[in-house]
Enzyme design. Structure first.
Site, PDB file in Angstrom:
ATOM      1  N   TYR A 172      -8.936   5.285   1.202  1.00 25.25           N
ATOM      2  CA  TYR A 172      -8.066   5.174   1.882  1.00 25.25           C
ATOM      3  C   TYR A 172      -8.842   6.376   2.914  1.00 25.25           C
ATOM      4  O   TYR A 172      -7.483   7.497   3.250  1.00 25.25           O
ATOM      5  CB  TYR A 172      -7.008   5.000   1.848  1.00 25.25           C
ATOM      6  N   TYR A 180       2.797  -5.942   1.557  1.00 26.94           N
ATOM      7  CA  TYR A 180       1.514  -4.502   0.911  1.00 26.94           C
ATOM      8  C   TYR A 180       1.537  -5.849  -0.214  1.00 26.94           C
ATOM      9  O   TYR A 180       2.512  -4.826  -1.359  1.00 26.94           O
ATOM     10  CB  TYR A 180       1.562  -3.673   0.966  1.00 26.94           C
ATOM     11  N   ASP A 226       7.027 -10.331  -6.018  1.00 28.62           N
ATOM     12  CA  ASP A 226       5.930  -8.973  -6.118  1.00 28.62           C
ATOM     13  C   ASP A 226       6.548  -7.909  -6.870  1.00 28.62           C
ATOM     14  O   ASP A 226       6.833  -7.047  -5.791  1.00 28.62           O
ATOM     15  CB  ASP A 226       4.671  -8.888  -4.853  1.00 28.62           C
TER      16      ASP A 226
HETATM   17  C1  LIG Z   1       4.144  -4.234  -3.971  1.00 28.44           C
HETATM   18  C2  LIG Z   1       3.175  -3.954  -3.942  1.00 28.44           C
HETATM   19  N1  LIG Z   1       1.593  -5.209  -4.714  1.00 28.44           N
HETATM   20  C3  LIG Z   1       1.078  -5.004  -5.413  1.00 28.44           C
HETATM   21  C4  LIG Z   1      -0.041  -3.772  -5.199  1.00 28.44           C
HETATM   22  C5  LIG Z   1      -1.484  -3.092  -5.711  1.00 28.44           C
HETATM   23  O1  LIG Z   1      -1.435  -2.770  -7.062  1.00 28.44           O
HETATM   24  P1  LIG Z   1      -2.850  -2.123  -7.001  1.00 28.44           P
HETATM   25  O2  LIG Z   1      -2.985  -0.850  -6.708  1.00 28.44           O
HETATM   26  O3  LIG Z   1      -2.671  -1.987  -8.952  1.00 28.44           O
HETATM   27  O4  LIG Z   1      -4.193  -2.987  -7.779  1.00 28.44           O
HETATM   28  C6  LIG Z   1       0.889  -2.308  -4.477  1.00 28.44           C
HETATM   29  C7  LIG Z   1       0.317  -0.703  -4.277  1.00 28.44           C
HETATM   30  O5  LIG Z   1       0.901  -0.119  -3.972  1.00 28.44           O
HETATM   31  C8  LIG Z   1       2.310  -3.009  -4.156  1.00 28.44           C
HETATM   32  O6  LIG Z   1       2.716  -2.075  -3.619  1.00 28.44           O
END
Ligand SMILES: Cc1ncc(COP(=O)(O)O)c(C=O)c1O
Length: 442
Positions: free
Chosen positions: A37, A165, A259
């Site tokens: 980033y 996200y 998620d």
């Molecule tokens: C809610 C959520 N899902 C998925 C991800 C992606 O995880 P990773 O960075 O381990 O690929 C993140 C990462 O910040 C997240 O906060």
């Protein structure tokens, strides 16, 4: 990339507080690393870290920063927890890794059983991977193939939410907020899903109902970060919204995916957000704090009816996924040890204490002109600004205050380890009050 393009602003190691030059490995290696980033040409250089302990990050020049982020929300027990270290060291001596195809090992199967027991309802089948994004990809593949296996191949899109996200891989990006700057470039190239507002008010609820009415027949499922949309801006909603999603998913026979990669493992105040909302999703993704921040590991957990649609004599109905390092034994050992700590130590009480301290500590920001909102949920404290200004200089200001805080978007936030000491937390909130006040004044 030419070396001359990598003119790093070595802000921290060389500023006046620095106690020495940057280490050789730092100067020599940074020219070859591509950082996350970051616009590499203009970004402030990362801080060289040589050690961590508890809630502290030790820099190469000897300074210690109090950590307000817990390494992207993973290190929930603090760094280098002796119990986690011992578990990983024991596993290291026996078997660091063995492939999970055709072979199984105790740490993974114990962990699968424990996760199935901890998560609500019949969330019973655990598929391991090594990152959150991949866990989300797997959830999407499970949902799409669930319908295909049931003879409904047209159901292959998702309903997801603005502000969401889910990761940086292609599938995960496709269900993230298309308006968020980060993945805008790729939006035209990604599969089209339905990304709408979370049904938080009447108008959004009507839009949500309309979207389902029109598109349910092409939807595999609904995916949401329950209670907190994290990387999209630390926006909170309550359990009633998730209950509405559950009801609507049932009405249209859709899979509901939570998620919980950010919210899982007590971050919002209960062990899982789904538990607080009283909702059992059909698929649940976990990662981040799963290993207490020790090692990369993720899990995609499916309910019985999802797994049952794959259970067949037909090999074509199997889930075709298998990351090389899935169920890594060291990571599973760390995760089992982390679950032990959740059982033995008062993590939920600690989160409640942090919540109260964040409320009190960040409250002065409420009075500042230019502060849009101060909000706290569990061990998450957020100060949202109207105009945040230069993120890099804000981050450097925090480091000068002896804390590691990494604002993004328009927010300054804290997600500390649950084991943080009261004084450390007070230093973090004090730094936010001070730096935000100064940044608004300038
Ligand atoms: C809610 C959520 N899902 C998925 C991800 C992606 O995880 P990773 O960075 O381990 O690929 C993140 C990462 O910040 C997240 O906060």
């Amino acid at each position: 990339m030419e070396a001359k393009n990598i003119e790093w602003k070595l802000a921290m190691p060389r500023d006046e507080e620095s106690k020495g030059p940057a280490p050789v490995w730092y100067e020599a290696g940074l020219r070859h690393a591509w950082l996350p980033y970051s616009q590499m040409k203009t970004a402030t250089a990362p801080l060289p870290v040589v050690r961590t302990h508890g809630c502290r990050i030790v820099l190469a020049d000897g300074r210690e920063l109090i950590d307000g982020v817990a390494s992207w929300w993973t290190a929930c027990h603090g760094y280098n927890h002796p119990y986690l270290r011992a578990a990983v060291e024991r596993q290291l001596a026996v078997m660091p890794h063995v492939m999970f195809g055709g072979l199984a090992h105790e740490q993974a199967l114990v962990l699968a059983r424990r996760l199935a027991a901890l998560t609500p309802g019949d969330l019973d089948r655990v598929f391991f991977s090594e990152s959150g994004s991949v866990a989300v990809e797997i959830a999407m593949k499970m949902a799409i193939q669930f319908w295909r296996n049931r003879g409904v191949p047209a159901r292959r899109k998702f309903l997801a939410f603005r502000g969401g996200y889910h990761g940086d891989t292609t599938g995960a990006m496709s269900i993230g907020d298309p308006g968020a700057g980060m993945h805008k470039l790729f939006a035209p190239l990604l599969p089209a899903h339905h990304i709408i507002d979370l049904p938080l008010d009447e108008e959004a609820a009507a839009g949500f109902a309309q979207c389902l009415e029109r598109h349910a027949c092409e939807l595999a499922g609904i995916i949401v970060e329950p209670l907190v949309q994290g990387a999209g801006g630390m926006r909170f909603h309550d359990g009633a919204v998730l209950q509405l999603l559950r009801k609507s998913a049932d009405r249209y026979d859709l899979l509901l995916i939570f998620d919980e990669i950010f919210t899982g493992f007590a971050r919002t105040g209960s062990l899982f957000a789904c538990e607080a909302a009283g909702v059992v999703p059909d698929i649940l993704t976990l990662s981040k704090a799963l290993t207490g921040g020790m090692l990369p590991l993720a899990a995609t957990i499916a309910r019985k009816r999802v797994f049952d649609s794959f259970w067949s004599d037909d090999p074509a109905r199997a889930l075709m996924h298998g990351p090389t390092f899935m169920a890594n034994a060291l990571a599973c050992a760390a995760a089992n040890a982390s679950l032990d700590l959740f059982e033995r130590e008062p993590r939920l009480r600690q989160v409640a204490g942090i919540s109260t301290a964040l409320e009190g500590g960040l409250a002065p920001c409420r009075g500042f002109a230019g502060v849009k909102e101060v909000r706290v949920k569990g061990a998450i404290g957020v100060v949202e600004l109207d105009n945040i200004g230069d993120l890099d200089s804000l981050r450097a200001r925090f480091a000068q205050e002896g804390v590691f805080i990494r604002p993004f978007g328009s927010i300054v936030y804290l997600t500390p380890a649950f084991t943080i000491a009261q004084e450390e937390l007070a230093t973090l909130t004090g730094a936010i009050v001070k730096v935000v006040a100064q940044s608004i004044a300038t």
